[in-house]
Design an enzyme around this catalytic site. Structure first.
Site, PDB file in Angstrom:
ATOM      1  N   SER A   1       0.855  -1.197   0.000  1.00 47.06           N
ATOM      2  CA  SER A   1       0.000   0.000   0.000  1.00 47.06           C
ATOM      3  C   SER A   1       0.884   1.238   0.000  1.00 47.06           C
ATOM      4  CB  SER A   1      -0.945  -0.020   1.205  1.00 47.06           C
ATOM      5  OG  SER A   1      -0.243  -0.265   2.397  1.00 47.06           O
TER       6      SER A   1
ATOM      7  N   GLY B   1      -0.423   4.633   0.109  1.00 48.20           N
ATOM      8  CA  GLY B   1      -1.186   5.838   0.438  1.00 48.20           C
ATOM      9  C   GLY B   1      -1.834   6.432  -0.797  1.00 48.20           C
TER      10      GLY B   1
ATOM     11  N   GLY C   1      -1.733   4.822  -4.285  1.00 45.91           N
ATOM     12  CA  GLY C   1      -2.441   3.577  -4.586  1.00 45.91           C
ATOM     13  C   GLY C   1      -1.760   2.366  -3.982  1.00 45.91           C
TER      14      GLY C   1
ATOM     15  N   GLY D   1      -5.406   0.680   4.891  1.00 50.85           N
ATOM     16  CA  GLY D   1      -4.660  -0.496   4.420  1.00 50.85           C
ATOM     17  C   GLY D   1      -5.426  -1.784   4.689  1.00 50.85           C
ATOM     18  N   ASP D   2      -6.182  -1.801   5.777  1.00 48.26           N
ATOM     19  CA  ASP D   2      -6.966  -2.995   6.112  1.00 48.26           C
ATOM     20  C   ASP D   2      -8.132  -3.146   5.125  1.00 48.26           C
ATOM     21  OD1 ASP D   2      -5.253  -2.838   8.273  1.00 48.26           O
ATOM     22  OD2 ASP D   2      -6.721  -1.817   9.528  1.00 48.26           O
TER      23      ASP D   2
END
Ligand SMILES: O=P(O)(O)OC[C@@]1(O)O[C@H](CO)[C@@H](O)[C@@H]1O
Length: 378
Positions: free
Chosen positions: A238, A240, A243, A270-271
């Protein structure tokens, strides 16, 4: 069903303030609590999309009871392992421009019996043949860096693909144990790589190096019939607002990025990304358990296209999706869905997870063989 394991969960409290001044008292303008912990968030996001999710968590103290109650309200099945010390209460402070400042408690210290019971809780749930086992977050005191690696091994022995989202030595050891999917952010990947990652090319190289650390499995799976066709091993990084990049063994890297959004809280984005990715992967993979009937494929089936449907199909289609990407369309759809879910989470307050209405309309662009010279820091 997707099984999540969060050994160091929390109750997340989010307080909005006009501005953070270090060393001062702040009057909150808003406040909310959410069930927290990375695997817990993955389970919540799946549940909001009507996919069956089971969360294995330790439960201790008043916070433990609050967490279990909140999770049950959200439709997630909880496998709670009682522990003596209280679980964490983590605090996030948000400012109107979307700046998020986070304070995480260290968490409980688990005793020897509690450790064994936690591992036992996961292995018992593995007998339900989940489509994925997802191990997420930091480890509480009393669990060593090799703990996730042992869980990866347990999953592999039962033919269940294992995803791991953690950091440092625990991430490295899970990678060596052969985790099927690793989900670091760029900072966590740089930490295990031992070098700063400045460009997309650096990220791709570091992700490939992480994949290559896997050691050959020590023995054949204990199950007579592997529960699934093993997915190709991959690292989902990830980035931020840049993308996410998917690096799969033997295939070109792929990046997906959403149109910029006004952020409210980045906590849990991120989850949500991981949940959207796994939801879509699960929708078309076949497991022995599903063939026997009654598992979450049906729960997950048929939704992904809608969520991911707003992606820029031309960009994806103008590249070579076949050949090297034999498993391409599902993998790309999964990446697009992941980025859409993660982006939707950024638009929501606190640790709130996105449901289908939050995700709808999020436009995501896909780049196969992305520009490796692109800088990933603004
Ligand atoms: O200390 P960890 O386990 O790495 O992170 C825990 C945490 O910050 O991660 C989630 C967001 O990803 C929050 O719900 C939770 O408070």
């Amino acid at each position: 069903m997707i099984l999540t394991f969060t050994p160091n969960p929390s109750v997340d409290r989010t307080i909005g303030v006009p501005h953070v001044h270090r060393g001062r008292v702040h009057q909150g303008t808003s406040s909310r609590i959410d069930p927290g912990g990375k695997g817990v968030n993955v389970a919540r996001a799946l549940s909001l999309h009507d996919a069956k999710a089971v969360a294995v968590i330790p439960i201790g103290g008043a916070e433990g009871r609050v967490l279990a109650g909140l999770l049950e309200e959200s439709g997630v099945e909880v496998v709670g392992v009682p522990i003596a010390q209280p679980i964490r209460g983590n605090v996030t402070v948000t400012e109107p421009d979307g700046t998020t400042t986070k304070f995480n408690e260290p968490g409980p210290v688990l005793g020897g019996d509690e450790r064994a019971e936690l591992l036992g809780g996961v292995t018992a749930a593995l007998s339900r043949s989940p489509r994925w086992l997802v191990c997420c977050g930091s480890l509480p005191g009393g669990l060593d860096d090799g703990f996730y690696a042992r869980v990866v091994d347990a999953g592999r022995r039962r033919g269940v693909p294992v995803a791991v989202d953690t950091s440092g030595a625990a991430l490295l050891r899970a990678a060596r144990a052969g985790a099927d999917l690793l989900k670091p952010n760029a900072h966590e990947l740089a930490e295990v790589h031992g070098r700063a990652l400045t460009t997309l090319g650096d990220v791709v190289d570091a992700a490939r190096a992480l994949l290559e650390t896997a050691e050959p499995p020590s023995g054949a799976p204990a199950t007579a019939q592997p529960a699934s066709v093993a997915p190709p091993r991959a690292v989902l990084v990830s980035l931020g607002s840049h993308g996410a990049v998917l690096v799969t063994a033997g295939r070109p890297a792929v990046r997906a990025v959403a149109e910029p959004v006004v952020p409210r809280s980045t906590v849990g984005a991120g989850d949500a990304l991981l949940a959207g990715y796994l939801y879509t992967r699960s929708a078309s993979s076949t497991t022995a358990a599903d063939d026997a009937g009654g598992h979450a494929a049906d729960d997950a089936g048929g939704h992904a296209a809608d969520d991911a449907g707003s992606h820029d199909a031309d960009d994806a289609g103008s590249h070579d999706v076949g050949g090297d990407h034999a498993d391409g369309p599902n993998e790309l759809d999964a990446l697009v869905a992941g980025v859409a879910w993660g982006t939707a989470a950024v638009r929501l307050p606190g640790s709130r997870m996105p449901g289908p209405d939050d995700v709808a309309g999020t436009r995501v662009r896909v780049e196969i063989d992305p520009d490796l010279d692109r800088h990933i820091h603004e």
